[in-house]
Motif scaffolding. Structure first.
Motif, PDB file in Angstrom:
ATOM      1  N   UNK A 145       8.864  61.782  71.000  1.00  0.00           N
ATOM      2  CA  UNK A 145       7.927  61.675  69.882  1.00  0.00           C
ATOM      3  C   UNK A 145       6.620  61.062  70.356  1.00  0.00           C
ATOM      4  N   UNK A 146       5.566  61.329  69.626  1.00  0.00           N
ATOM      5  CA  UNK A 146       4.276  60.690  69.854  1.00  0.00           C
ATOM      6  C   UNK A 146       3.947  59.860  68.624  1.00  0.00           C
ATOM      7  N   UNK A 147       3.810  58.551  68.800  1.00  0.00           N
ATOM      8  CA  UNK A 147       3.592  57.623  67.690  1.00  0.00           C
ATOM      9  C   UNK A 147       4.649  57.837  66.606  1.00  0.00           C
ATOM     10  N   UNK A 148       5.901  58.008  67.053  1.00  0.00           N
ATOM     11  CA  UNK A 148       7.070  58.146  66.184  1.00  0.00           C
ATOM     12  C   UNK A 148       7.077  59.454  65.399  1.00  0.00           C
ATOM     13  N   UNK A 175      12.845  58.108  62.086  1.00  0.00           N
ATOM     14  CA  UNK A 175      11.577  57.378  62.016  1.00  0.00           C
ATOM     15  C   UNK A 175      10.875  57.498  60.669  1.00  0.00           C
ATOM     16  N   UNK A 176      11.258  58.490  59.837  1.00  0.00           N
ATOM     17  CA  UNK A 176      10.659  58.632  58.516  1.00  0.00           C
ATOM     18  C   UNK A 176       9.280  59.250  58.508  1.00  0.00           C
ATOM     19  N   UNK A 177       8.832  59.783  59.641  1.00  0.00           N
ATOM     20  CA  UNK A 177       7.487  60.345  59.743  1.00  0.00           C
ATOM     21  C   UNK A 177       7.502  61.849  59.501  1.00  0.00           C
ATOM     22  N   UNK A 178       6.326  62.410  59.199  1.00  0.00           N
ATOM     23  CA  UNK A 178       6.211  63.833  58.900  1.00  0.00           C
ATOM     24  C   UNK A 178       5.042  64.440  59.667  1.00  0.00           C
ATOM     25  N   UNK A 309       7.739  51.395  60.796  1.00  0.00           N
ATOM     26  CA  UNK A 309       6.963  52.622  60.866  1.00  0.00           C
ATOM     27  C   UNK A 309       6.761  53.163  59.453  1.00  0.00           C
ATOM     28  N   UNK A 310       5.525  53.508  59.069  1.00  0.00           N
ATOM     29  CA  UNK A 310       5.299  54.072  57.731  1.00  0.00           C
ATOM     30  C   UNK A 310       6.200  55.282  57.493  1.00  0.00           C
ATOM     31  N   UNK A 311       6.882  55.302  56.357  1.00  0.00           N
ATOM     32  CA  UNK A 311       7.912  56.301  56.087  1.00  0.00           C
ATOM     33  C   UNK A 311       7.614  57.072  54.816  1.00  0.00           C
ATOM     34  N   UNK A 312       7.999  58.364  54.811  1.00  0.00           N
ATOM     35  CA  UNK A 312       7.917  59.165  53.596  1.00  0.00           C
ATOM     36  C   UNK A 312       9.306  59.501  53.072  1.00  0.00           C
ATOM     37  N   UNK A 313      10.348  58.969  53.713  1.00  0.00           N
ATOM     38  CA  UNK A 313      11.718  59.247  53.288  1.00  0.00           C
ATOM     39  C   UNK A 313      12.251  58.158  52.376  1.00  0.00           C
TER      40      UNK A 313
END
Length: 374
Positions: A145-148, A175-178, A309-313
């Motif tokens: 991953x890059x920056x999670x 990681x919760x990232x999109x 880590x900022x998450x959208x999940x």
């Protein structure tokens, strides 16, 4: 009479692909922790289950189905296929239900992968992409991953003539990232025609952002060679019933149906999912509550010196900077179950699911106690 297992234990008895597997390690059950540590009250924030149970309509449907559980379930899940097809505006032939989205990943691997084939995915990410590929003798190619976040350009560079499946975990677990719509558009413009791209949207219903695409609408319906995964395990509150589905090209779904085990979706699972499909208002309410819980959980973590880590999940990924098993075990003794992520490819991180406000506050208090004693 004892059987001689020496031949079964001997070298070469089991398939090499299976012999070398490290199985998926699920989150620790509440009952196990209570029994092992002698605790009366345990909170599980480990497996990204929603904090709410099945919808009322789903509970009523399961109760109504109970008297007929002496009969096998509908092996073709006809009514559920029809309802999901109507929901997504596709033919029933474009739907294949499975035992969770995870079951669909297994079916994809069985139907498509031969020894020597390759799959590509980001890493750390959902372990089943790797485990099920290896089970078939295929080779998983993991892209850092890059920056999670999934690095879609690097993922494209990892594709070879032997690549059959590319997984995009969207949002990424753990990681919760999109990735944004623009990033995914650029990926689909470049991905070779021989690859099937699997967009795993298990957390789709939690996200309400203009830059987060519905992959069924934007890619599958545009003719891209894509399979989209969804599940009833998360916001719908049906994790214990194990039911999810794939939306994809007719030929892919037909192949999945060939390898799906007969009667693997129980009658309660089918009727509960069917009753849940149209519950738009309750999904909206749960999405709002989850967004508030994400903020509450992030605030608690930052108050104790962590940088989630900022998450959208419906979870946060937290790098502890050291072996995460230590923090996991200390929280366990406080009656809080979180998820250490070595099996996901990150030995220094934990994942914490959003619970109720009271559960998040209990986690914060326990975290404070274990850090004070460190």
């Amino acid at each position: 009479m004892e059987t001689d297992a020496s031949s079964e234990d001997g070298e070469g008895f089991f398939r090499p692909a299976v012999d070398g597997l490290t199985p998926y390690q699920p989150g620790k059950p509440v009952e196990d922790v209570q029994r092992e540590l002698g605790l009366d009250h345990v909170i599980k924030l480990a497996s990204n289950e929603g904090p709410f149970g099945p919808f009322a309509a789903a509970q009523e449907s399961m109760a109504g189905a109970a008297p007929e559980l002496n009969r096998y379930p509908d092996g073709g899940a006809f009514r559920l296929h029809a309802a999901l097809a109507e929901r997504h505006g596709v033919a029933p032939e474009a739907i294949c239900v499975g035992a969770g989205a995870d079951g669909c990943i297994d079916m994809l691997s069985q139907a498509i992968l031969d020894p020597g084939d390759e799959v590509a995915c980001g890493w750390p990410s959902f372990p089943s992409y790797v485990i099920y590929a290896r089970k078939q003798g295929a080779t998983p190619v993991t892209v850092p991953l890059t920056e999670h976040r999934y690095d879609l350009s690097a993922l494209l560079e990892a594709i070879t003539p032997r690549t059959k499946l590319v997984y995009i975990c969207h949002p990424n677990n753990p990681t919760g990232t999109m990735n944004t719509t623009d990033e995914l558009d650029a990926y689909f413009e470049r991905v070779p025609e021989h690859v099937v791209t699997v967009v795993d949207q298990a957390y789709f219903e939690y996200i309400d952002r203009p830059d987060y695409p519905d992959a069924v609408e934007r890619y599958l319906k545009a003719g891209r060679r894509a399979v989209v995964l969804r599940t009833f395990s998360k916001i719908y509150g049906l994790a214990g019933l194990r039911i999810g589905y794939a939306v994809g090209p007719h030929a892919v779904c037909a192949a999945l149906a060939k390898v799906r085990r007969p009667f693997d979706l129980t009658t309660p699972a089918q009727v509960a999912a069917l009753a849940s499909v149209a519950e738009v208002d309750e999904i909206t309410r749960r999405r709002t509550v989850n967004a508030e819980g994400l903020v509450r959980l992030e605030t608690a973590l930052r108050a104790h010196g962590f940088d989630p880590t900022p998450s959208v999940g419906n979870f946060h990924y937290v790098d502890t900077g050291t072996d995460a098993k230590d923090l996991f075990e200390r929280l366990l003794r406080e009656g809080i179950i979180v998820r250490p992520l070595a099996g996901f490819g990150s030995t220094t991180a934990i994942r914490v699911s959003v619970g109720t406000a009271a559960e998040i506050d209990a986690f914060a208090a326990a975290l404070g106690r274990v850090l004070t004693r460190a």
